[in-house]
Scaffold this motif. Structure first.
Motif, PDB file in Angstrom:
ATOM      1  N   THR A   1      -7.138  -0.698   3.851  1.00  0.00           N
ATOM      2  CA  THR A   1      -8.037   0.380   4.274  1.00  0.00           C
ATOM      3  C   THR A   1      -9.166   0.578   3.254  1.00  0.00           C
ATOM      4  OG1 THR A   1      -6.738   2.079   3.123  1.00  0.00           O
ATOM      5  CG2 THR A   1      -6.123   1.574   5.394  1.00  0.00           C
ATOM      6  N   LYS A   2     -10.245   1.159   3.727  1.00  0.00           N
ATOM      7  CA  LYS A   2     -11.386   1.443   2.845  1.00  0.00           C
ATOM      8  C   LYS A   2     -11.005   2.452   1.760  1.00  0.00           C
ATOM      9  CE  LYS A   2     -15.103   0.368   6.087  1.00  0.00           C
ATOM     10  NZ  LYS A   2     -16.282   0.879   6.818  1.00  0.00           N
ATOM     11  N   ASP A   3     -10.150   3.392   2.124  1.00  0.00           N
ATOM     12  CA  ASP A   3      -9.709   4.404   1.151  1.00  0.00           C
ATOM     13  C   ASP A   3      -8.952   3.755  -0.006  1.00  0.00           C
ATOM     14  OD1 ASP A   3     -10.808   6.431   2.616  1.00  0.00           O
ATOM     15  OD2 ASP A   3      -8.940   7.009   3.610  1.00  0.00           O
ATOM     16  N   TYR A   4      -8.124   2.768   0.312  1.00  0.00           N
ATOM     17  CA  TYR A   4      -7.339   2.091  -0.718  1.00  0.00           C
ATOM     18  C   TYR A   4      -8.251   1.327  -1.672  1.00  0.00           C
ATOM     19  CZ  TYR A   4      -3.175  -0.166  -2.685  1.00  0.00           C
ATOM     20  OH  TYR A   4      -2.174  -0.570  -3.522  1.00  0.00           O
TER      21      TYR A   4
ATOM     22  N   GLU B   1      -1.642   3.862  -6.216  1.00  0.00           N
ATOM     23  CA  GLU B   1      -2.871   3.878  -7.031  1.00  0.00           C
ATOM     24  C   GLU B   1      -3.134   2.492  -7.628  1.00  0.00           C
ATOM     25  OE1 GLU B   1      -5.246   6.178  -7.980  1.00  0.00           O
ATOM     26  OE2 GLU B   1      -4.483   7.573  -6.479  1.00  0.00           O
TER      27      GLU B   1
ATOM     28  N   GLU C   1     -12.659   3.185  -8.099  1.00  0.00           N
ATOM     29  CA  GLU C   1     -12.759   4.372  -8.956  1.00  0.00           C
ATOM     30  C   GLU C   1     -11.991   4.164 -10.265  1.00  0.00           C
ATOM     31  OE1 GLU C   1     -11.387   7.732  -6.739  1.00  0.00           O
ATOM     32  OE2 GLU C   1     -12.953   7.528  -5.211  1.00  0.00           O
TER      33      GLU C   1
ATOM     34  N   SER D   1     -11.373   2.006  -2.232  1.00  0.00           N
ATOM     35  CA  SER D   1     -12.144   3.013  -2.986  1.00  0.00           C
ATOM     36  C   SER D   1     -11.373   3.507  -4.206  1.00  0.00           C
ATOM     37  CB  SER D   1     -12.495   4.195  -2.079  1.00  0.00           C
ATOM     38  OG  SER D   1     -13.381   3.790  -1.069  1.00  0.00           O
ATOM     39  N   LYS D   2     -10.054   3.689  -4.031  1.00  0.00           N
ATOM     40  CA  LYS D   2      -9.210   4.127  -5.158  1.00  0.00           C
ATOM     41  C   LYS D   2      -9.255   3.102  -6.294  1.00  0.00           C
ATOM     42  CE  LYS D   2      -5.822   6.854  -2.559  1.00  0.00           C
ATOM     43  NZ  LYS D   2      -4.416   6.896  -2.070  1.00  0.00           N
TER      44      LYS D   2
ATOM     45  N   GLN E   1       0.818  -1.219   0.000  1.00  0.00           N
ATOM     46  CA  GLN E   1       0.000   0.000   0.000  1.00  0.00           C
ATOM     47  C   GLN E   1       0.851   1.269   0.000  1.00  0.00           C
ATOM     48  OE1 GLN E   1      -3.892  -0.623   2.460  1.00  0.00           O
ATOM     49  NE2 GLN E   1      -2.580  -2.384   2.875  1.00  0.00           N
TER      50      GLN E   1
ATOM     51  N   TYR F   1     -11.794  -5.077   7.046  1.00  0.00           N
ATOM     52  CA  TYR F   1     -10.821  -3.985   6.928  1.00  0.00           C
ATOM     53  C   TYR F   1     -10.017  -3.859   8.228  1.00  0.00           C
ATOM     54  CZ  TYR F   1     -13.564  -2.588   2.849  1.00  0.00           C
ATOM     55  OH  TYR F   1     -14.212  -2.563   1.649  1.00  0.00           O
TER      56      TYR F   1
END
Length: 511
Positions: free
Chosen positions: A86-89, A64, A95, A91-92, A59, A343
């Protein structure tokens, strides 16, 4: 002349005896070595440390995550199945994938249908629905059986894995498609039909270890089912993989030892819950796990030994270690994704804790090896250690809760001092007493909750480890027994030869 011949024959007998005694001594040494080395293994805590280190590193390294066979789906699948992501990772990744899917209007490829399989597996691993991702059904192309197999046997292999990952119902193919429609039965039959006579599979002519291991992973879901042809095919493949294993425990492709081939074999035996120390997959005292870890260093894998960081090797090595870890801890299989994603916060602090836990486990194992203990004693000791963990955890939680309460007391006192001009001393004292009482209640409630959680968690872990140790102990014992019996048989044969030679020489001398 007769005396000379007798002398020579006696010398010959003595030489034969010396040589055979040396052979006997070597065989006995082998028995001792086997008994000492066969029980050694890498601890669960150490595997957990490796996995978390890779998850953290990936990570940081791949900021990205994208759509693609490298830095894309396999990276996400490994992270999701281990759980340290992580949730952010995530989400990337979603997207970036959605942009790609929309740009291609849902058509990821017209030739390589493993593109769809890979994305379906990745989306399933992160609890996303591949049948409606951005309005596109990415599972639908896998219904086109003829197109699935355009690129070769791996088309059917990964289509079967993708469909099984969440037991998806195969949708109807596109109206314009006129070929055969995919079924699970057709995929299984196609894979078995294309197995080579030596038990392996290939993309061209010669059987390859990695594609064979992938086929085993796909067929593993149906290994114990009613279709006996699956078991027969897998058993034949396991014999091929056993023969192909290198002395370092790893595997090669086109004569070159590499991480990826070794990783796929580890995933295959993990899918079947085969013990890592199964005699079929131990060469020169080295397991497949030992072979894989030869390519590992500081959260990264190399393609060949002593090479630099390789993205594909790291992703496949990570997936393989995760598959082994899930088998070791009696979790759902790597591709059995009904359990979903969990997570976790990924940080350096947690990484240090994992390393400390692994080093403690190693120290404990070293101490245990110096003394002989019965199974009952080991069981009682593990129970005591679980209690110690529980007590330590509850003490830490009590300290944390008490320190937080002290801070809140300080804040309350500060606020009460500032407002003392407008309030009487009596009110301040009453409010402080109320705060102290509430803090005591919160502290006791927190302690009770934490102790309950720790007790239940430790109990579950204790039960799992007891089951694993019991199963592994039995399998390791049986493997050692088989090897020792073989060596003893060889010793008996040598002794029989010695007796025969001596008897023959004596008979000749008497004549």
């Amino acid at each position: 002349m007769e005396k000379l011949m007798d002398g020579r024959s006696n010398v010959g007998i003595k030489k034969a005896e010396k040589v055979l005694c040396m052979v006997l001594a070597m065989l006995m040494a082998m028995v001792i070595t086997i008994n000492v080395s066969a029980g050694e293994s890498i601890s669960k805590a150490k595997i957990d440390e490796y996995l978390y280190t890779i998850a953290y590193s990936q990570q940081e390294q791949v900021k990205e995550p994208i759509y693609g066979s490298i830095d894309g789906e396999w990276n996400i699948i490994g992270l999701a199945r281990y759980g340290a992501v992580t949730k952010d990772y995530i989400s990337k990744y979603k997207e970036n994938l959605l942009k790609e899917v929309k740009a291609k209007d849902g058509v990821l490829s017209t030739r390589k249908y493993t593109e769809y399989s890979r994305v379906v597996i990745a989306l399933t691993s992160i609890d996303e629905n591949p049948t409606n991702f951005g309005g596109y059904n990415l599972l639908k192309p896998l219904a086109e059986f003829d197109n699935v197999n355009k690129q070769g046997i791996n088309g059917s292999i990964y289509a079967l894995i993708a469909i099984h990952s969440s037991n998806y119902k195969i949708p109807k193919p596109d109206k314009n498609y006129t070929g055969e429609v995919t079924t699970v039965k057709k995929l299984i039959e196609y894979i078995i039909k294309n197995q080579n006579s030596d038990g392996g599979w290939s993309m061209a002519d010669k059987s390859e270890c990695d594609i064979t291991a992938m086929a085993v992973q796909a067929l593993s879901f149906y290994y114990t089912g009613s279709d006996k042809s699956v078991k027969k095919s897998v058993d034949k493949a396991l014999k091929f993989l056993s023969r192909q294993q290198n002395n370092d425990g790893g595997y090669s492709a086109e004569g070159i030892s590499n991480c990826e081939s070794t990783a796929q074999v580890l995933m295959a035996i993990s899918a079947l819950n085969i013990n890592i120390e199964d005699s079929r997959f131990v060469k020169n005292g080295n397991t497949v796990l030992n072979g894989l870890l030869d390519y590992y260093s500081n959260g990264k894998f190399s393609h060949t030994k002593n090479g630099g960081y390789n993205h594909m090797a790291t992703e496949q090595g990570f997936c393989a270690l995760t598959a082994y870890y899930r088998s070791l801890t009696i979790m759902n299989g790597f591709y059995d994704m009904a359990d979903g994603i969990s997570y976790q916060k990924v940080s350096k602090k947690v990484l240090e804790k994992k390393k400390t836990a692994a080093s403690k486990t190693k120290t404990t194992k070293t101490v245990k090896k110096t003394t002989k203990k019965s199974t009952k004693k080991n069981t009682s000791k593990s129970t005591v250690s679980d209690k110690d963990k529980e007590e330590t955890t509850s003490v830490k939680n009590n300290k944390k809760s008490s320190s937080s309460n002290k801070e809140s007391n300080k804040n309350t006192k500060t606020k009460s001092t500032k407002n003392s001009k407008s309030k009487t001393n009596k009110k301040v004292k009453k409010s402080n007493k109320k705060v102290k009482k509430s803090n005591k209640k919160e502290e006791s409630e927190t302690t009770v909750k934490n102790s309950k959680n720790n007790t239940s968690d430790d109990a579950k872990v204790g039960e799992k480890e007891a089951k694993i140790n019991d199963v592994n102990g039995k399998k390791n014992q049986s493997n050692r027994t088989e090897i020792v019996i073989g060596v003893i048989a060889a010793v008996v044969m040598v002794i029989a030869i010695i007796v025969y030679i001596i008897g023959k020489r004596k008979a000749e001398n008497e004549k």
